[in-house]
Design an enzyme around this catalytic site. Structure first.
Site, mmCIF file in Angstrom:
data_model
loop_
_atom_site.group_PDB
_atom_site.id
_atom_site.type_symbol
_atom_site.label_atom_id
_atom_site.label_comp_id
_atom_site.label_asym_id
_atom_site.label_seq_id
_atom_site.Cartn_x
_atom_site.Cartn_y
_atom_site.Cartn_z
ATOM 1 N N CYS A 69 5.104 28.568 39.761
ATOM 2 C CA CYS A 69 4.198 28.605 40.967
ATOM 3 C C CYS A 69 3.436 30.028 41.251
ATOM 4 C CB CYS A 69 5.046 28.534 42.261
ATOM 5 S SG CYS A 69 6.223 29.318 42.196
HETATM 6 C C1 LIG Z 1 9.503 26.761 39.800
HETATM 7 S S1 LIG Z 1 10.495 26.945 38.298
HETATM 8 C C2 LIG Z 1 11.314 25.571 38.339
HETATM 9 C C3 LIG Z 1 12.466 25.117 39.333
HETATM 10 C C4 LIG Z 1 13.050 24.102 39.140
HETATM 11 N N1 LIG Z 1 12.315 22.745 39.394
HETATM 12 C C5 LIG Z 1 14.277 23.939 40.125
HETATM 13 O O1 LIG Z 1 14.183 22.930 41.075
HETATM 14 O O2 LIG Z 1 15.284 24.769 39.931
HETATM 15 C C6 LIG Z 1 9.432 26.941 36.975
HETATM 16 C C7 LIG Z 1 10.331 26.992 35.617
HETATM 17 O O3 LIG Z 1 9.360 26.739 34.781
HETATM 18 C C8 LIG Z 1 9.557 27.348 33.685
HETATM 19 N N2 LIG Z 1 8.538 27.385 32.580
HETATM 20 C C9 LIG Z 1 7.236 28.322 32.521
HETATM 21 N N3 LIG Z 1 6.552 28.107 31.374
HETATM 22 C C10 LIG Z 1 7.156 26.996 30.882
HETATM 23 C C11 LIG Z 1 6.790 26.295 29.635
HETATM 24 N N4 LIG Z 1 5.841 26.654 29.034
HETATM 25 N N5 LIG Z 1 7.630 25.321 29.154
HETATM 26 C C12 LIG Z 1 8.849 25.049 30.021
HETATM 27 N N6 LIG Z 1 9.170 25.542 31.069
HETATM 28 C C13 LIG Z 1 8.546 26.755 31.422
HETATM 29 C C14 LIG Z 1 10.071 28.847 33.837
HETATM 30 O O4 LIG Z 1 10.927 29.419 33.214
HETATM 31 C C15 LIG Z 1 10.922 28.422 35.316
HETATM 32 O O5 LIG Z 1 12.062 28.194 35.136
#
Ligand SMILES: C[S@@+](CC[C@H](N)C(=O)[O-])C[C@H]1O[C@@H](n2cnc3c(N)ncnc32)[C@H](O)[C@@H]1O
Length: 386
Positions: A145
């Site tokens: 986000c």
């Molecule tokens: C907003 S958090 C998600 C939280 C999750 N929905 C929860 O309820 O706990 C976004 C996540 O996306 C991951 N992220 C960022 N870039 C990514 C990528 N290219 N592939 C997979 N995960 C990624 C980050 O490490 C982070 O943990």
């Protein structure tokens, strides 16, 4: 290292500050180091103070539903807020993907039988999801986000962290019956109208009926002021018609809600003594926000006032309740542990987060509050199963 008690987001860069201010920071930092050392020696706690015993039990908000014959795949899984909500709603877990190893460790620790891809193997942007085509009922995820958060630069699609195109590609490859995506309220602001239309709605609206709405964590029993935006899409227009936005199950003073369904204040939830004042915790900031490895959950100046009224110290979160008790802040307020932060986010005490404190509060502050994830998951199950 800036000492405790400073709002990370408003600390000027070193080149902006006067010598006088620099000296002041040095002094605060030295005092903070010496207090930490005294805490480690057990010199700051009288021994008469007891550990807090939280009254809030988030698992009660998420009664386990039996398996509904539906399965879900999780993208950008983080520390598992949405994953946990979907599991409690009776969905079979297919796999989780997150690019951070520490998120994978958290998920595997709590659910050793889950399939979890993390690190390079969990990079959604580098994964071909075609193998899941026809195998998954629901795909859910929270693309990062930061590109849309008012706490950041709001670069949107120009920010290299924008992962919405990878999310929509995954949906097009997998073709699930439904999808759920979560983000910050900023994404529904006028600034991102064009972005949302071009990057989220257009690529998916040929195959999905899409709805977007906001939910508030406190409306689902979580003692925190936290709003999140959800995009929900259904392939079948009948399922889309059946779907209803989850209704509040809890309130604060509202007559609509019985005392049983009142969301507690942060102090009551954490089991702290009655000081004649209580309210929901301000939105917990993620420890992954910004370049610094912060152990503060303070996300704005306004929230600083609320934490002060609550007599809860939002900086220097500790790795355990025992460590927090041994290290009272100078003003005598209650110091938080990672377990307390997890509770204020709606995670059951049993859910263990792996990693250093900043990584734990990173996973917590990034997550969908599990009871909110549960409400969404239930609404999807009901629409697909009716
Ligand atoms: C907003 S958090 C998600 C939280 C999750 N929905 C929860 O309820 O706990 C976004 C996540 O996306 C991951 N992220 C960022 N870039 C990514 C990528 N290219 N592939 C997979 N995960 C990624 C980050 O490490 C982070 O943990």
């Amino acid at each position: 290292m800036i000492g405790e008690g400073h709002l990370v987001s408003t600390v000027p860069m070193p080149y902006d500050i006067s010598e006088e201010k620099r000296d002041w920071y040095r002094e605060v930092s030295a005092r903070s180091r010496s207090r930490k050392a005294a805490a480690r020696r057990g010199e700051l706690c009288s021994g008469e103070v007891e550990l807090n015993r939280p009254a809030f039990r988030p698992e009660v908000l998420m009664p386990e539903r039996k398996h509904q014959g539906l399965c879900s795949l999780s993208l950008f899984s983080g520390g598992g807020g949405l994953d946990l909500g979907f599991e409690r709603a009776g969905m079979h877990h297919v796999a989780s993907y997150d690019v951070l190893d520490v998120c994978g460790e958290t998920l595997k620790t709590n659910r050793p039988n889950w399939t979890v891809f993390s690190g390079a193997a969990g990079d959604v942007s580098a994964t071909d999801f075609a193998e899941f085509a026809g195998e998954v009922d629901v795909v859910h995820g929270g693309p990062p986000c930061q590109p849309f958060s008012i706490a950041g630069k709001q670069g949107g699609g120009d920010d290299s962290r924008d992962m919405w195109p990878s999310f929509t590609r995954a949906i097009r490859e997998i073709r699930p019956a439904a999808f759920v995506a979560e983000n910050v309220p900023g994404l529904l602001g006028r600034r991102f109208d064009h972005y949302v239309q071009e990057t989220i709605i257009k690529p998916l609206s040929r195959s999905y009926t899409i709805d977007a709405f906001r939910l508030s964590a406190s409306a689902f029993g979580v003692p925190q002021e936290r709003q999140r935006v959800f995009f929900v899409g259904f392939r079948s227009s009948a399922a889309a018609r059946r779907h209803t936005v989850p209704k509040a199950t809890h309130g604060d003073q509202d007559e609509l809600f019985s005392a049983k369904c009142r969301t507690p204040g942060a102090r009551a939830a954490l089991g702290l003594e009655n000081i004649g004042f209580d309210c929901f915790a301000p939105t917990l900031r993620s420890g992954f926000t910004g370049p610094r490895k912060t152990t503060s959950i303070l996300n704005s100046k306004a929230s600083q006032t609320v934490w002060r009224q609550l007599q809860i110290w939002p900086n220097g979160v500790q790795e355990s309740r025992e460590a927090a008790l041994r290290f009272p802040p100078e003003n005598g307020h209650f110091r938080l542990s990672v377990q307390d932060c997890g509770l204020l986010q709606g995670f059951p005490e049993k859910w263990q987060f792996k990693g250093a404190v900043y990584q734990v509060i990173g996973q917590i502050g990034n997550s969908v509050c599990p009871p909110v994830g549960y409400a969404i998951a239930n609404s999807i199950v009901d629409a697909l199963r009716a």
